[in-house]
Scaffold this active site. Sequence first.
Site, PDB file in Angstrom:
ATOM      1  N   ASP A 162       1.359  -0.682 -33.884  1.00 59.74           N
ATOM      2  CA  ASP A 162       2.501   0.228 -33.870  1.00 59.74           C
ATOM      3  C   ASP A 162       2.631   0.895 -35.219  1.00 59.74           C
ATOM      4  OD1 ASP A 162       4.819   1.568 -33.452  1.00 59.74           O
ATOM      5  OD2 ASP A 162       6.048  -0.193 -33.007  1.00 59.74           O
ATOM      6  N   GLU A 191       0.771   2.409 -30.864  1.00 66.78           N
ATOM      7  CA  GLU A 191       1.991   3.184 -30.592  1.00 66.78           C
ATOM      8  C   GLU A 191       2.176   4.292 -31.617  1.00 66.78           C
ATOM      9  OE1 GLU A 191       5.592   0.764 -30.263  1.00 66.78           O
ATOM     10  OE2 GLU A 191       4.416  -0.815 -29.326  1.00 66.78           O
ATOM     11  N   ASP A 214       6.318   5.483 -27.584  1.00 68.77           N
ATOM     12  CA  ASP A 214       7.520   4.662 -27.747  1.00 68.77           C
ATOM     13  C   ASP A 214       8.691   5.595 -28.089  1.00 68.77           C
ATOM     14  OD1 ASP A 214       9.519   2.872 -28.403  1.00 68.77           O
ATOM     15  OD2 ASP A 214       8.485   1.942 -30.071  1.00 68.77           O
ATOM     16  N   LYS A 236      12.342   0.432 -24.251  1.00 69.08           N
ATOM     17  CA  LYS A 236      13.339  -0.408 -24.914  1.00 69.08           C
ATOM     18  C   LYS A 236      14.685  -0.108 -24.260  1.00 69.08           C
ATOM     19  CE  LYS A 236      11.261  -0.892 -29.511  1.00 69.08           C
ATOM     20  NZ  LYS A 236      10.035  -0.085 -29.496  1.00 69.08           N
TER      21      LYS A 236
HETATM   22  O1  LIG Z   1       7.790  -3.935 -29.305  1.00 70.26           O
HETATM   23  C1  LIG Z   1       7.758  -5.122 -29.733  1.00 70.26           C
HETATM   24  O2  LIG Z   1       6.846  -5.907 -29.435  1.00 70.26           O
HETATM   25  C2  LIG Z   1       8.846  -5.635 -30.604  1.00 70.26           C
HETATM   26  C3  LIG Z   1       9.940  -4.670 -30.879  1.00 70.26           C
HETATM   27  C4  LIG Z   1       9.659  -3.645 -31.922  1.00 70.26           C
HETATM   28  O3  LIG Z   1       8.574  -3.533 -32.407  1.00 70.26           O
HETATM   29  C5  LIG Z   1      10.776  -2.817 -32.361  1.00 70.26           C
HETATM   30  C6  LIG Z   1      12.040  -3.369 -32.320  1.00 70.26           C
HETATM   31  C7  LIG Z   1      13.158  -2.647 -32.690  1.00 70.26           C
HETATM   32  C8  LIG Z   1      12.999  -1.344 -33.110  1.00 70.26           C
HETATM   33  C9  LIG Z   1      11.738  -0.759 -33.159  1.00 70.26           C
HETATM   34  C10 LIG Z   1      10.630  -1.485 -32.782  1.00 70.26           C
HETATM   35  C11 LIG Z   1       9.304  -0.768 -32.804  1.00 70.26           C
HETATM   36  O4  LIG Z   1       8.636  -0.700 -31.780  1.00 70.26           O
HETATM   37  O5  LIG Z   1       8.940  -0.247 -33.854  1.00 70.26           O
HETATM   38 MG   LIG Z   2       7.253   1.124 -31.611  1.00 70.28          MG
END
Ligand SMILES: O=C(O)CCC(=O)c1ccccc1C(=O)O
Ligand SMILES: [Mg+2]
Length: 323
Positions: A162, A191, A214, A236
């Site tokens: 990510d 991501e 995302d 999310k």
């Molecule tokens: O997606 C995951 O596995 C954990 C969650 C996570 O990375 C995240 C959690 C809160 C805010 C942003 C992010 C992100 O995807 O960057």
């Molecule tokens: Mg992300």
Amino acid sequence: MRKVELYRFSLPMEAGVILRHQRLKTRDGLLVCLTENGKQGWGEISPLPEFSEETLDEAEASTLGWLHSWVNGEQAFESALPSVAFGLSCAMAELNGFLPQKADYRKAPLCNGDPDELFAALGSMPGEKVAKVKVGLYEAVRDGMIVNLLLEAIPDLKLRLDANRSWTRAKADGFAKYVQPEFRSRIQFLEEPCKTRDESREFARDTGIAIAWDESVREADFMVEAESGLAAIVIKPTLVGSIQHCQMLVQQAHQAGLMAVISSSIESSLGLTQLARMAAWLTPDTIPGLDTLSLMKSQLVRPWPESELPVLDVDSLDVVWRR
Ligand SMILES: O=C(O)CCC(=O)c1ccccc1C(=O)O
Ligand SMILES: [Mg+2]
């Protein structure tokens, strides 16, 4: 007879949890409990600072508005605020019995690059081994080396990466150059590598590294579509909206041949266990992105299995409203 309780919570976070530009010292939010005909439904409404557009105060005002009409017999609810829509839809879904109890407590462990730590986390993981690594925080070359190291050390490991839109095309290419070509297919997805969607698309096309959306999923012009190089969308719910809305996104993703990954917005253990139930129900073949409980110092009302964190009881929370 309908009854409502609305609570506020503030859970201490581990030191050093940083969201974009600020340190998150506590995770604050609302818990709602609806009662009707002897049945109960719980929901968590916790907008995430720096990610949610709404503040907690705005979410509370919108929630109170709906709760007033619900106790007065109204049925339907609509909130434009994603965190409110998610939490209230969870409470309604528990009340009406359409959020199944069965949960998927697997989670893709968040890894900081230390292979020994990852070995330990994966050792207890049944089946498919998938971990997630944040990249784009330091040098792209360093990220590339860590990815190589992990994939080399653990032959049946797949990685989710990510970058949170942090790279220019040049930086992203700097990363890709360091990942051995034969390892690229074991990157399940990366991501949002680049600052724009078009740059990320070109990155996927030129490097053969699959990408996932995302941040894009939350943008007004986003449509779920199959695209070459696109492997997944990340959902999310606290940032996206109601269970029904998430369910529709999952269906659209699956129809387009994409993976849909239900993920955490750092909810408390109450919200996280509901996300684990949504994942078991809507995306049974995909490990959800829920490894965020260990960022907190305490759980809330409902424990996550095998977590050793203390569980804060509902009686210790401040009541915002009760009818
Ligand atoms: O997606 C995951 O596995 C954990 C969650 C996570 O990375 C995240 C959690 C809160 C805010 C942003 C992010 C992100 O995807 O960057
Ligand atoms: Mg992300």
